[in-house]
Design a protein around this motif. Structure first.
Motif, PDB file in Angstrom:
ATOM      1  N   VAL A  27      -8.992 -11.387   0.768  1.00  0.00           N
ATOM      2  CA  VAL A  27      -7.995 -10.364   1.075  1.00  0.00           C
ATOM      3  C   VAL A  27      -8.098 -10.032   2.554  1.00  0.00           C
ATOM      4  N   GLU A  28      -6.970 -10.059   3.256  1.00  0.00           N
ATOM      5  CA  GLU A  28      -6.980  -9.770   4.686  1.00  0.00           C
ATOM      6  C   GLU A  28      -6.978  -8.263   4.935  1.00  0.00           C
ATOM      7  N   GLN A  29      -7.696  -7.867   5.962  1.00  0.00           N
ATOM      8  CA  GLN A  29      -7.814  -6.452   6.307  1.00  0.00           C
ATOM      9  C   GLN A  29      -6.447  -5.853   6.640  1.00  0.00           C
ATOM     10  N   GLY A  30      -6.178  -4.671   6.072  1.00  0.00           N
ATOM     11  CA  GLY A  30      -4.933  -3.972   6.345  1.00  0.00           C
ATOM     12  C   GLY A  30      -3.746  -4.443   5.536  1.00  0.00           C
ATOM     13  N   SER A  31      -3.962  -5.405   4.634  1.00  0.00           N
ATOM     14  CA  SER A  31      -2.858  -5.943   3.842  1.00  0.00           C
ATOM     15  C   SER A  31      -2.724  -5.208   2.516  1.00  0.00           C
ATOM     16  N   VAL A 156     -10.956   0.180   1.886  1.00  0.00           N
ATOM     17  CA  VAL A 156     -10.230  -0.541   0.835  1.00  0.00           C
ATOM     18  C   VAL A 156      -9.959   0.426  -0.310  1.00  0.00           C
ATOM     19  N   GLN A 182      -1.285   2.371   3.925  1.00  0.00           N
ATOM     20  CA  GLN A 182      -1.429   1.049   4.504  1.00  0.00           C
ATOM     21  C   GLN A 182      -0.970   1.011   5.955  1.00  0.00           C
ATOM     22  N   THR A 188      -6.593  -1.190   3.524  1.00  0.00           N
ATOM     23  CA  THR A 188      -6.317  -2.343   2.681  1.00  0.00           C
ATOM     24  C   THR A 188      -6.075  -1.859   1.259  1.00  0.00           C
TER      25      THR A 188
END
Length: 304
Positions: A27-31, A156, A182, A188
């Protein structure tokens, strides 16, 4: 972009049941990451492992830079969880609940007050802060749950079916809050949902069933791969249109006088419409959806 969650070969069994069978994803950060699958697919087991509530049988994972099984306290300090079933006391006010939950994080009184104030503002619960949690509407309870999960400013946020049972207007309000977290907080979002229109808002989707990952991609990538558009035609002469389609070996079905023709690409409808325009009284092109992706991959609707 940095990977805030990495999962490699994660496994979990319960007796002879293999609930999670060596899965890999990140999982990409901030997504906003949507984790989908029918009931019993292994989603909850995976999330329980990632949030340190359940010990894996094998594999590796890291959350927020902390290694699962070795730095679990670090993981717990970096995540917030909004469970499908509330964890708050229905007899306490929202404010009392937030201070009680906030006290678990070993903050000074000054830090706790600031943390609660920040969570109240972000989750927009100030209007019912002094009301007992048990007296709130479903949407208000959900926003209070989100506020509780935000007290320690997690990087997260895990959301398990955050809008189940809510009316459309309330669902929209809750989603506004999630989107603000977000975009404005850079948080995230790790989401599970049974509403495909909500999953369509995610940056990336992973679909799971029977303990295995079936597909990964953006919503548009998954629709391109696993769904087809549909051309609907209402002809003046059904016999003539049927003959045209049969002569060209174009697959089609008929429902209530409407001819349904699957398309590999939306643009494929143009020559067909042009050649048949003298025999058409109605046209509609229906784009492939995430519902189609889900059904095509799992072969079923959501399971009971």
């Amino acid at each position: 972009m940095n990977k805030i969650i990495e999962v490699n070969g994660l496994r979990k069994s319960f007796g002879e049941l293999e609930a999670v069978k060596g899965i890999d994803f990140y999982v990409e950060q901030g997504s906003m990451f949507a984790f989908l699958g029918p009931n019993g697919a292994g989603k909850s087991t995976t999330i329980d492992m990632l949030t340190t509530q359940l010990e894996p049988d094998g594999g590796e994972a890291s959350v927020g830079g902390y290694r699962l099984g070795k730095e679990d306290d670090g993981i717990r300090s970096s995540i917030g969880i909004v469970f499908q079933d509330s964890m708050l006391d229905r007899f306490l006010t929202v404010k009392e609940n937030l201070f009680v939950r906030g006290s678990f994080y070993k903050l000074t009184r000054k830090e706790l007050k600031a943390a609660v104030a920040r969570a109240v503002e972000v989750a927009d619960v100030s209007g019912f802060l002094d009301r007992p949690y048990g007296k709130l509407s479903g949407g208000q309870r959900r926003r209070a749950d989100i506020a509780r999960a935000l007290i320690h400013a997690p990087s997260v946020l895990f959301l398990d079916e955050p809008t189940t049972g809510l009316d459309p207007q309330t669902r929209k309000h809750v989603w506004t809050t999630i989107r603000q977290l977000q975009k404005e907080q850079g948080m995230t979002i790790f989401l599970t949902t049974h509403y495909m229109e909500e999953a369509a808002q995610a940056d990336y989707i992973t679909l799971m069933d029977h303990g295995q990952l079936l597909a990964k991609g953006t919503p548009s990538e998954l629709k391109d791969r696993y769904a087809t558009d549909l051309l609907k035609l209402i002809p003046t002469s059904p016999t003539e249109l049927a003959q045209y389609l049969n002569d060209r070996s174009l697959p089609h079905t008929v429902q209530g006088g409407i001819y349904l023709i699957p398309l590999k690409r939306t643009i494929d409808a143009l020559p067909l419409i042009e050649e048949c325009k003298g025999n058409i009284t109605g046209i509609e092109i229906v784009s492939g959806s995430l519902d189609d992706v889900f059904l095509n991959l799992t072969g079923t609707g959501m399971r009971a």
